[in-house]
Design an enzyme around this catalytic site. Sequence first.
Site, PDB file in Angstrom:
ATOM      1  N   TYR A 228     -36.583  -5.067  89.111  1.00 30.94           N
ATOM      2  CA  TYR A 228     -36.732  -3.866  89.940  1.00 30.94           C
ATOM      3  C   TYR A 228     -36.537  -2.687  88.990  1.00 30.94           C
ATOM      4  O   TYR A 228     -35.534  -1.976  89.055  1.00 30.94           O
ATOM      5  CB  TYR A 228     -35.686  -3.813  91.049  1.00 30.94           C
ATOM      6  CG  TYR A 228     -35.757  -4.950  92.053  1.00 30.94           C
ATOM      7  CD1 TYR A 228     -36.399  -4.769  93.286  1.00 30.94           C
ATOM      8  CD2 TYR A 228     -35.179  -6.193  91.799  1.00 30.94           C
ATOM      9  CE1 TYR A 228     -36.457  -5.793  94.222  1.00 30.94           C
ATOM     10  CE2 TYR A 228     -35.228  -7.218  92.733  1.00 30.94           C
ATOM     11  CZ  TYR A 228     -35.866  -7.010  93.936  1.00 30.94           C
ATOM     12  OH  TYR A 228     -35.910  -8.028  94.864  1.00 30.94           O
TER      13      TYR A 228
ATOM     14  N   CYS B 188     -25.807  -1.948  94.386  1.00 34.19           N
ATOM     15  CA  CYS B 188     -25.097  -0.861  95.062  1.00 34.19           C
ATOM     16  C   CYS B 188     -24.562  -1.322  96.409  1.00 34.19           C
ATOM     17  O   CYS B 188     -23.906  -0.556  97.116  1.00 34.19           O
ATOM     18  CB  CYS B 188     -26.018   0.344  95.238  1.00 34.19           C
ATOM     19  SG  CYS B 188     -27.490  -0.006  96.230  1.00 34.19           S
TER      20      CYS B 188
ATOM     21  N   ASP C 152     -31.775  -5.464  89.893  1.00 33.46           N
ATOM     22  CA  ASP C 152     -31.146  -4.247  90.416  1.00 33.46           C
ATOM     23  C   ASP C 152     -31.908  -3.805  91.654  1.00 33.46           C
ATOM     24  O   ASP C 152     -32.653  -2.818  91.639  1.00 33.46           O
ATOM     25  CB  ASP C 152     -31.153  -3.148  89.342  1.00 33.46           C
ATOM     26  CG  ASP C 152     -30.382  -1.905  89.780  1.00 33.46           C
ATOM     27  OD1 ASP C 152     -29.664  -1.979  90.792  1.00 33.46           O
ATOM     28  OD2 ASP C 152     -30.518  -0.864  89.118  1.00 33.46           O
TER      29      ASP C 152
END
Length: 487
Positions: free
Chosen positions: A345, A440, A413
């Site tokens: 990503y 995240c 990611d």
Amino acid sequence: MTEPMAAPPTSAPESKKRQLPSNGKKPKRKIYKSAAVDPISSQGVLRKNIKDVFPDAPCNDMTEFYNRDRSIEWHLNGKVENLEIKSLSHNGLGIGFDDTRNRVILVPYTFPGDVVNANVCRTEEYYLMAELISVVTPASIRDNSLAFCKYFGEKEGAGCAGCQYQYTAYSNQLEIKRQVIVNAYKYFAPELEIPTIQETVASPLEKKYRTKLTPHFDVPKKGLASPDFPIGFGHVIKNQIVDIEECSLGTDVINTGIKQKREEIKNNYKQYKRGVTLLFREGSNESLITDPKAIMQETVGKYVFEYKAGEFFQNNNSILPIVTNFVAENLKINGEPPQYLVDTYCGCGLFAITCSSNAKEVVGVEISAQNVEFARSNAEKNNVSNAEFIVGQAERIFERVNKEPELTSVVIDPPRKGCDKLFLDQLLQFGPARIVYVSCNVHSQARDIDYFIKESNGKYKVESLRGFDFFPQTYHVESVAVLSRTS
């Protein structure tokens, strides 16, 4: 959760009982239907936080709530005294239980061990939300003198939802975030064998670190009647905007820009017919960008990156070199850089470029054609000649990556939702030597890694797991997991 509570007594003086409409018909009762909640969403995790500490807590009868007699004070609202905070939710809310109401109550700006007075002001299905009035007995980690923002906390005119932890030392914040990762794997990978979760890596800057801020303002249907309207960020509980002239987490360049833009808006308020979200972004050489379509330039260590200002890019530059160096170090196979590196990503090429040193070939994939163009341009600007960038779904990348798995490392990611099953299955089939999963949202990360390890039948293990603090003073934590192939 246990069965929903029985409907509360509705008896009241005759003068206060609900009156029939003039047509003599009974008012139609609203039926509350509990919406399905994604387990890894904020609400889904919050329910697990509550169940963790109060497993038998009852739910609220929301049908009764929506059909309550508005002339009678709802029995769950009002002041609660001497509420002991028992735990902390993943998003920084203190969790307590009020015996008089037999309900879970969430209070912002509190910590486990606090005894507080609060005012219940919102009813949700699994809890009541209350605003903090006062701290009767402070928790051992509480130190109100540490707060540095006038918009933070329970003070008059404050209540900004941007920060949660200014009332405690930074070392405590890092441990709180480590515990969020611990809980995420307990909730979503309970049978997975993982190593001890390491200490959260601190940000070099604890304030004035944000290189991007997006304050906003609303415009009522009748328009703005005067320049006295709030421009800022959402309130921690109330459905309103906290008027903010500057943010203590933002850089000086950004705060100067906010002050100037606020004055411009106030002087021309009549021209605004709808709400606006503003963009303030600081790039290299202390340049301020406010146009989402403008080209940003940002330096990360020895590398320079360009991207559209309105697109995603991490906004705490002080910790980025620490993270990219950590990822690069953990991509090594038997102590040597991988011959082949795949960034699944890749965005504008952050990890593909910063981790490209000594690799034979680097392949990055990104769904946005615009970002791929930036990634290619960034590779050229940084003299990275061994990188190729592909437009396409990360879920299909391994159909086009024809490398030697035992010599290949992969960076993941993804967005907050995590990885699709198709991607994880293809990753497993490809079988790289090492994987570094940057996230995240540690809850989707835990779910994905649990699935991947189980499906591998022992071919992979979690080698290390730790958080990185991109957002001091807030509940957010970035989690980095390192996986290695064992067979």
